[in-house]
Design an enzyme around this catalytic site. Structure first.
Site, PDB file in Angstrom:
ATOM      1  N   TYR A   1      15.078  49.300 -39.268  1.00 15.91           N
ATOM      2  CA  TYR A   1      14.224  48.683 -38.252  1.00 15.91           C
ATOM      3  C   TYR A   1      14.596  49.132 -36.847  1.00 15.91           C
ATOM      4  CZ  TYR A   1      17.620  44.636 -38.152  1.00 15.91           C
ATOM      5  OH  TYR A   1      18.709  43.802 -38.070  1.00 15.91           O
ATOM      6  N   GLU A   2      13.727  48.774 -35.893  1.00 12.81           N
ATOM      7  CA  GLU A   2      13.825  49.257 -34.503  1.00 12.81           C
ATOM      8  C   GLU A   2      13.745  50.784 -34.422  1.00 12.81           C
ATOM      9  OE1 GLU A   2      13.563  47.546 -31.865  1.00 12.81           O
ATOM     10  OE2 GLU A   2      13.621  45.621 -32.888  1.00 12.81           O
ATOM     11  N   GLY A   3      12.999  51.372 -35.319  1.00 14.41           N
ATOM     12  CA  GLY A   3      12.884  52.836 -35.382  1.00 14.41           C
ATOM     13  C   GLY A   3      13.919  53.382 -36.344  1.00 14.41           C
TER      14      GLY A   3
END
Length: 593
Positions: free
Chosen positions: A441-443
């Site tokens: 997550y978060e890229g």
């Protein structure tokens, strides 16, 4: 699992002795009267007590019970609501927040340590305040004064929580594809319709309200990312007197059944004509959201470090107690039927790998946090600009490298336990499961690597990289001769990274596939070199002391340079192998026949 103990001694060493953060604060007018080192240490000591005494005991039970969705509502695990109330009442949600709206006003280099401790105690619990703090950052930087006054005090106080609503079922990395619509109402408000997925904390029972920051497009917005705007959408509308009003058109359609972080609900959030307000400028929603995401990406990197620290603490205790076989040099505990496994070389290899990567990661995350503080608080424009460039360069490294080696460390910790690490009783398998999401997550970490190589290296010809390399070179040139055992391999690693950087820039000119082919391994070369720089600085500081802590620090530095930094040579070879072998198979070869 061993009881969690906050690593305050190591934090003090890094902040005081290596980075000398107080010297920076004294030069920054906004902070000189806001924080001093004694106040900072009082904050960290209290955070450590909260993490170990209130949050850590919930980690296993929160994982086993998980969150439960029923008829649109989410119930968090037993104890989470009470613990969050204690957390909020202590002002911890706003530890780095603007004092004008009720925040503590601590610099990022301090709030980063708080984040580590809370996430070591329970990564799932730590997600609630970190998302709220990130939402506050975006609002503080981009919202109107009216929105700030209406929402920030209750967010900082923990009365409300915040989320970030980006992803849709068909639009993950490519946010330009989102379909959520925002219809202007002619009264400064908008009506939002659409559905978002993978929304951390999108629904729960911890607080009376949830404030969603939502990416959406106006009906006439241009296609692609330039058509995206950011909106504030509360779960419950707020009256003019600040009271909670009627339910907004926001609902939770379901929660995901996940590999880990069971104590944190990952929600499908539906917006059905929900009332919202613009944050920042129309069409510049990604710019506003990235204010939040850059801080969150360092925060996610710290989550990887935090889980690895918890795993290390349990593994070292177990290794000192578990009896199996005799040491290769002969019995070390002849009065016992076997020696503790700490005597075996492979166990020591795993434990030292964890120790070296954790302590290097703590120094690196603190260093990046200090760059964020410099970019925000320094009165010197040149210094701010330089620090902002460093933040741009180091953010993808901090997110991806800290979480990649964080997972490696939790796996090592599990391996130290042997079969006991695979069963739930000891807690090590939970840390492996929880940490895995931090690489996604978060890229995803692959996207972080593309960001580093494509945008931060190739796109500007290495302009962001050169000041970082110059700083390391200045340290090397100023180091005394007696530091040669650390400085010499650091110099070679920097040379390798500089040569590799130039190679990637040149190759990308003729083959754009080289960026993606090189990115992950290049980021790891960068990460190990950055850690080497911080380890050399730590070793230089420790070398003037003879006590056990500092001598252990020197021994760990020697392990890092001898056994971990050489990894860059195989990584370099992979990068220089180029993109050709990735495309020897035609696309059809990957399709089932």
């Amino acid at each position: 699992m061993a009881d969690y103990k906050a690593p305050l001694r190591d934090m003090r060493f890094i902040l005081n002795d290596v980075l000398d953060v107080a010297a920076h604060w004294q030069k920054w007018p906004e902070l000189v009267d806001q924080v001093d080192i004694d106040t900072a240490w009082a904050v960290l000591e209290e955070a450590g007590k909260l993490a170990s005494g209130t949050v850590a005991p919930l980690n296993r039970t929160g994982d086993e019970e998980g969150c439960v969705w029923h008829d649109g509502a989410v119930k968090t695990p037993k104890g989470f609501k009470d613990a969050y109330s204690v957390y909020a009442e202590g002002g911890w949600v706003g530890v780095g927040g603007d004092p004008a709206f009720g925040g503590m006003g601590m610099p990022k280099v301090i709030s980063a340590q708080v984040e580590e401790m809370i996430n070591s105690a329970s990564l799932a619990f730590g997600l609630y305040p970190i998302l709220t703090a990130g939402a506050c950052l975006a609002l503080s930087a981009h919202a109107s004064q009216a929105l700030k006054e209406q929402y920030l005090p209750n967010l900082y106080s923990g009365v409300w929580t915040g989320t970030m609503c980006l992803t849709e079922a068909h639009a993950g990395t490519d946010l330009g594809l989102i379909r959520t619509k925002a219809e202007p109402q002619g009264d400064a408000s908008y009506r939002l319709s659409g559905s978002k997925i993978f929304i951390t904390g999108g629904e729960h029972d911890l607080t009376e309200n949830i404030i969603h920051l939502v990416l959406a497009k106006l009906p006439d917005a241009p296609p692609g990312p330039k058509g995206i705007s950011l909106f504030l959408v509360p779960k419950f509308l707020i009256g003019e007197d600040g009271s909670i009003g009627e339910r907004n058109g926001v609902s939770c359609g379901s929660i995901e059944h996940k590999m880990g972080i069971h104590g944190s609900p990952t929600c499908v959030v539906n917006f059905d004509g929900a009332q919202g307000w613009l944050v920042g400028e129309l069409g510049r929603g990604l710019n506003a959201m990235f204010t939040m995401m850059n801080y969150e990406r360092l925060g996610v990197g710290i989550q990887g470090l935090a889980a690895a620290e918890r795993s290390w603490q349990s593994a070292r205790e177990y290794a000192c107690e578990r009896l199996q076989s005799r040491a290769p040099s002969g019995p070390q505990a002849p009065e016992k039927m076997a020696d503790p496994i700490i005597v075996h070389p492979d166990v020591r290899r795993m434990l030292l790998t964890m120790k070296a990567l954790n302590e290097g990661g703590r120094a690196f995350s603190s260093y990046v946090a200090l760059q964020l503080d410099t970019a925000k608080y320094s009165p010197d424009e040149t210094e701010r600009t330089r620090a902002a460039g460093m933040v741009a360069l180091l953010t993808p490294v901090s997110k991806a490298f800290l979480t990649d080696v964080g997972l490696e460390c939790t796996v090592h910790g599990q391996q130290v336990f042997g079969g006991h690490g695979y069963v739930r009783e000891w807690g090590q398998e939970q840390l492996v499961r929880d940490t895995r999401i931090t690489q996604i997550y978060e890229g995803t970490n692959g996207i972080q690597a593309l960001d580093l190589v494509g945008r931060k290296i190739v796109a500007n010809g290495g302009a962001y990289f050169r000041p970082f390399a110059a700083e390391i070179r200045a340290f090397i040139e100023g180091a005394p001769a007696e530091q040669g055992e650390f400085v010499a391999p650091l110099a070679k690693a920097l040379e390798t990274l500089e040569d590799l950087t130039q190679w990637v820039v040149r190759r990308a000119e003729s083959d754009p596939r080289e960026i993606g082919a090189a990115s992950v391994e290049y980021l790891h070369v960068f990460g190990y070199t950055a850690y080497a720089y911080l380890w050399a600085r730590m070793a230089a500081t420790a070398s003037s002391h003879q006590d056990e802590f500092h001598q252990n620090k020197l021994a760990t530095a020697r392990f890092f340079f001898a056994r971990l930094l050489p990894r860059i040579h195989s990584l370099e070879a992979i990068v220089r192998a180029g993109s050709e072998t990735l495309y020897l198979l035609e696309d059809d070869a990957f399709r089932a026949t």
